[in-house]
Scaffold this motif. Structure first.
Motif, short mmCIF file in Angstrom:
data_model
loop_
_atom_site.label_atom_id
_atom_site.label_comp_id
_atom_site.label_asym_id
_atom_site.label_seq_id
_atom_site.Cartn_x
_atom_site.Cartn_y
_atom_site.Cartn_z
N LYS A 32 0.84 -1.21 0.00
CA LYS A 32 0.00 0.00 0.00
C LYS A 32 0.87 1.25 0.00
CE LYS A 32 -4.10 -1.84 2.27
NZ LYS A 32 -4.90 -1.90 3.49
N PHE A 33 1.91 1.25 0.83
CA PHE A 33 2.78 2.43 0.92
C PHE A 33 3.38 2.75 -0.45
CE2 PHE A 33 7.13 4.07 1.32
CZ PHE A 33 6.84 5.32 1.84
N SER A 34 3.84 1.72 -1.15
CA SER A 34 4.55 1.96 -2.42
C SER A 34 3.61 2.36 -3.55
CB SER A 34 5.37 0.72 -2.82
OG SER A 34 6.44 0.58 -1.90
N ARG A 35 2.31 2.21 -3.35
CA ARG A 35 1.38 2.68 -4.39
C ARG A 35 1.21 4.20 -4.33
NH1 ARG A 35 -1.10 -2.51 -3.82
NH2 ARG A 35 -2.62 -1.89 -2.26
N ARG A 36 1.64 4.83 -3.25
CA ARG A 36 1.55 6.30 -3.09
C ARG A 36 0.14 6.81 -3.35
NH1 ARG A 36 6.03 4.93 -1.72
NH2 ARG A 36 7.96 6.13 -1.87
N ASP A 37 -0.83 6.07 -2.84
CA ASP A 37 -2.22 6.49 -2.93
C ASP A 37 -2.58 7.07 -1.55
OD1 ASP A 37 -4.98 6.63 -2.77
OD2 ASP A 37 -5.33 4.69 -3.75
N SER A 38 -2.90 8.37 -1.53
CA SER A 38 -3.06 9.03 -0.22
C SER A 38 -4.31 8.56 0.52
CB SER A 38 -3.09 10.55 -0.39
OG SER A 38 -4.18 10.90 -1.20
N THR A 39 -5.21 7.82 -0.14
CA THR A 39 -6.33 7.26 0.63
C THR A 39 -5.90 5.96 1.32
OG1 THR A 39 -7.25 5.93 -1.17
CG2 THR A 39 -8.03 8.23 -0.98
N GLU A 40 -4.76 5.43 0.88
CA GLU A 40 -4.27 4.20 1.53
C GLU A 40 -3.28 4.53 2.64
OE1 GLU A 40 -5.00 0.42 -0.97
OE2 GLU A 40 -3.17 1.37 -1.72
N VAL A 41 -2.24 5.30 2.31
CA VAL A 41 -1.22 5.61 3.31
C VAL A 41 -0.71 7.04 3.14
CG1 VAL A 41 1.05 5.03 4.27
CG2 VAL A 41 -0.37 3.20 3.33
N ILE A 42 -0.76 7.81 4.23
CA ILE A 42 -0.02 9.07 4.26
C ILE A 42 1.05 8.90 5.34
CG2 ILE A 42 -0.07 11.56 4.71
CD1 ILE A 42 -2.99 11.57 3.86
N THR A 63 1.40 8.36 10.90
CA THR A 63 0.87 7.67 9.71
C THR A 63 -0.65 7.68 9.74
OG1 THR A 63 2.76 6.17 9.59
CG2 THR A 63 0.75 5.43 8.51
N TYR A 64 -1.24 7.92 8.59
CA TYR A 64 -2.70 7.83 8.47
C TYR A 64 -3.04 6.89 7.33
CZ TYR A 64 -7.58 9.32 7.83
OH TYR A 64 -8.94 9.34 7.71
N MET A 65 -3.90 5.90 7.63
CA MET A 65 -4.38 4.96 6.62
C MET A 65 -5.89 5.18 6.52
SD MET A 65 -2.11 1.68 7.80
CE MET A 65 -2.19 0.77 6.26
N GLU A 66 -6.28 6.04 5.60
CA GLU A 66 -7.69 6.47 5.55
C GLU A 66 -8.64 5.30 5.30
OE1 GLU A 66 -8.91 10.35 3.70
OE2 GLU A 66 -9.86 8.99 2.28
N ASN A 67 -8.33 4.49 4.30
CA ASN A 67 -9.25 3.39 3.96
C ASN A 67 -9.39 2.40 5.11
OD1 ASN A 67 -9.58 4.54 1.49
ND2 ASN A 67 -8.20 3.15 0.40
N ASP A 68 -8.34 2.24 5.88
CA ASP A 68 -8.37 1.29 6.99
C ASP A 68 -8.79 1.94 8.31
OD1 ASP A 68 -7.51 -0.89 5.44
OD2 ASP A 68 -5.44 -0.22 5.56
N GLY A 69 -8.93 3.26 8.32
CA GLY A 69 -9.33 3.96 9.56
C GLY A 69 -8.28 3.89 10.65
N VAL A 70 -7.00 3.89 10.25
CA VAL A 70 -5.91 3.78 11.24
C VAL A 70 -5.11 5.08 11.29
CG1 VAL A 70 -3.80 2.53 11.89
CG2 VAL A 70 -5.72 1.29 10.87
N MET A 293 9.50 2.32 9.13
CA MET A 293 8.45 3.23 8.64
C MET A 293 7.27 3.26 9.61
SD MET A 293 8.23 2.85 4.56
CE MET A 293 7.31 1.32 4.45
N GLY A 294 6.64 4.44 9.65
CA GLY A 294 5.46 4.63 10.50
C GLY A 294 4.34 3.68 10.14
N VAL A 295 4.19 3.35 8.86
CA VAL A 295 3.09 2.47 8.46
C VAL A 295 3.27 1.06 9.05
CG1 VAL A 295 4.08 1.72 6.23
CG2 VAL A 295 1.59 1.86 6.50
N GLU A 296 4.53 0.67 9.25
CA GLU A 296 4.78 -0.63 9.89
C GLU A 296 4.31 -0.61 11.34
OE1 GLU A 296 8.96 -0.93 7.33
OE2 GLU A 296 9.04 -0.82 9.51
N ASP A 297 4.56 0.53 12.00
CA ASP A 297 4.12 0.67 13.39
C ASP A 297 2.59 0.76 13.47
OD1 ASP A 297 6.78 0.83 14.54
OD2 ASP A 297 6.91 2.77 13.55
N ALA A 298 2.01 1.47 12.49
CA ALA A 298 0.55 1.68 12.52
C ALA A 298 -0.19 0.35 12.42
CB ALA A 298 0.14 2.62 11.39
N VAL A 299 0.20 -0.50 11.46
CA VAL A 299 -0.53 -1.77 11.32
C VAL A 299 -0.23 -2.70 12.50
CG1 VAL A 299 -0.80 -1.67 8.81
CG2 VAL A 299 1.19 -2.85 9.76
N SER A 300 0.98 -2.60 13.06
CA SER A 300 1.31 -3.43 14.22
C SER A 300 0.48 -2.99 15.43
CB SER A 300 2.80 -3.32 14.56
OG SER A 300 3.59 -3.61 13.44
#
Ligand SMILES: NC(=O)C1=CN([C@@H]2O[C@H](COP(=O)(O)OP(=O)(O)OC[C@H]3O[C@@H](n4cnc5c(N)ncnc54)[C@H](O)[C@@H]3O)[C@@H](O)[C@H]2O)C=CC1
Ligand SMILES: O=C([O-])C1=[NH+]CCC1
Length: 315
Positions: A32-42, A63-70, A293-300
């Motif tokens: 998701k991060f590598s797709r650079r889609d801001s609704t997936e990961v900022i 980190t904000y994951m809009e689609n996942d609400g995280v 990366m923050g996204v790794e921490d967010a999903v964890s």
């Protein structure tokens, strides 16, 4: 009004986080991060403040994951400590928020989460880039990350031999006693990496400790330490000869001394390989430069919180 945040600390985190659930979540998050889609990961590159007096740094990792609400941020302090110091090398705290209300849902101890998510991502890099017939793993360093990497790599792969090197034999032997499987103690880096198919560098060194001339062609290196623009673990030869992958291209260009000072090109992010947009060059020598990366921490953190809710009876 939202209630107070729950506090989930070290031993509770330990019972709630397992590689079998963490690894697939991280693979998905890297893609998701590598797709650079801001609704997936900022996820901006880590903001780092220097703690001059204490030879350390405070990293802020929102980190904000809009689609996942995280919505999550990590505060991580890391230090250039002298060996033997009784003070910690890294301390981390995670804060999980409700993205709609803005309240803090949970505050978590980040030590185990940082150890496990970093090791899991390195193991994912090996899954993607290491030769399938790999038999020998070498770990350079014997601290906290060395332990989590030992656990993740032996959990996910069947190595015939695991070697470890530390600057003192005493530390390497202590490491061997702390793990559950067999480990060979090596007295030099050269001895540890000779013929190794996978090499993990998890040291606090600021000058190269692993040299390209010692690395077997086709080996995979997961380089985890040296997270400052003027710190190194790998020499120029290795960085230039290998195909270099990173967790975040922007992170590597801003924070990795191994990338910046060697002038090596980052060929791809791990997420690009997961998404099928870049090739996994298993046949070549590969380096995965991990910055974290923050996204790794967010999903964890979300995983820990979900498990905590499942296991905690309603009051
Ligand atoms: N990429 C990422 O996501 C993350 C990276 N790190 C980094 O990983 C590295 C290891 O972290 P921890 O295991 O928590 O630290 P630690 O302090 O528990 O272990 C560090 C190891 O490096 C060794 N060491 C220290 N100075 C050395 C030198 N000059 N040459 C060779 N070995 C040396 C120590 O003896 C010890 O075995 C640190 O650089 C840390 O900043 C930490 C967390 C996440
Ligand atoms: O991602 C992370 O937590 C860290 N990276 C370098 C030091 C800590």
């Amino acid at each position: 009004m939202a209630g107070p945040p729950v506090v989930i600390w070290d031993q509770d985190v330990e019972g709630l986080l397992h590689y079998r659930e963490l690894v697939p979540r991280l693979e998905e998050a890297l893609g998701k991060f590598s797709r650079r889609d801001s609704t997936e990961v900022i996820q901006p590159v880590r903001t780092t403040l220097t703690l001059q007096k204490h030879h350390g740094f405070l990293g802020l990792m929102p980190t904000y994951m809009e689609n996942d609400g995280v919505l999550c941020t990590k505060f991580v302090c890391f230090y250039k400590r002298e060996d033997g110091s009784s003070l910690p090398a890294t301390q981390a705290t995670l804060v999980l928020l409700d993205p709609e209300y803005g309240n803090v849902k949970a505050v978590m101890d980040g030590e185990l989460i940082t150890g496990m998510r970093t090791a899991a991502v390195s193991a994912i890099s090996a899954k993607l880039l290491m030769r399938p017939e790999a038999e020998v793993l070498a770990i350079l360093g014997t601290g906290k990350q060395a332990l989590s990497h030992y656990n993740a790599f032996t959990d996910m792969f069947s190595f015939k031999e695991v070697r470890v090197w530390s600057r003192t034999r005493q530390k390497a032997e202590r490491f061997c006693r702390s793990v559950s499987g067999p480990v060979t103690v090596c007295v030099s880096v050269q001895e540890a990496v000779r013929g190794a198919d996978a090499i993990v560098t998890v040291t606090r060194c600021t000058e190269p400790v692993l040299f390209g001339q010692w690395v077997k062609p086709g080996a995979h290196v997961a380089a985890v330490g040296a997270c400052r623009p003027d710190w190194r673990e790998l020499d120029d030869v290795l960085m230039k000869e290998a195909v270099v992958y990173a967790d975040s291209r922007e992170g590597a260009m801003a924070e990795s001394g191994d990338v910046i000072l060697s002038g090596a090109e980052v060929f791809a992010e791990l997420g690009d390989v997961i998404n099928g947009t870049k090739t996994a060059h298993r046949e070549k020598t590969t380096v995965f430069k991990s910055l974290g990366m923050g996204v790794e921490d967010a999903v964890s953190a979300q995983l820990v919180f979900d498990q905590w809710k499942r296991h905690t009876p309603k009051l």
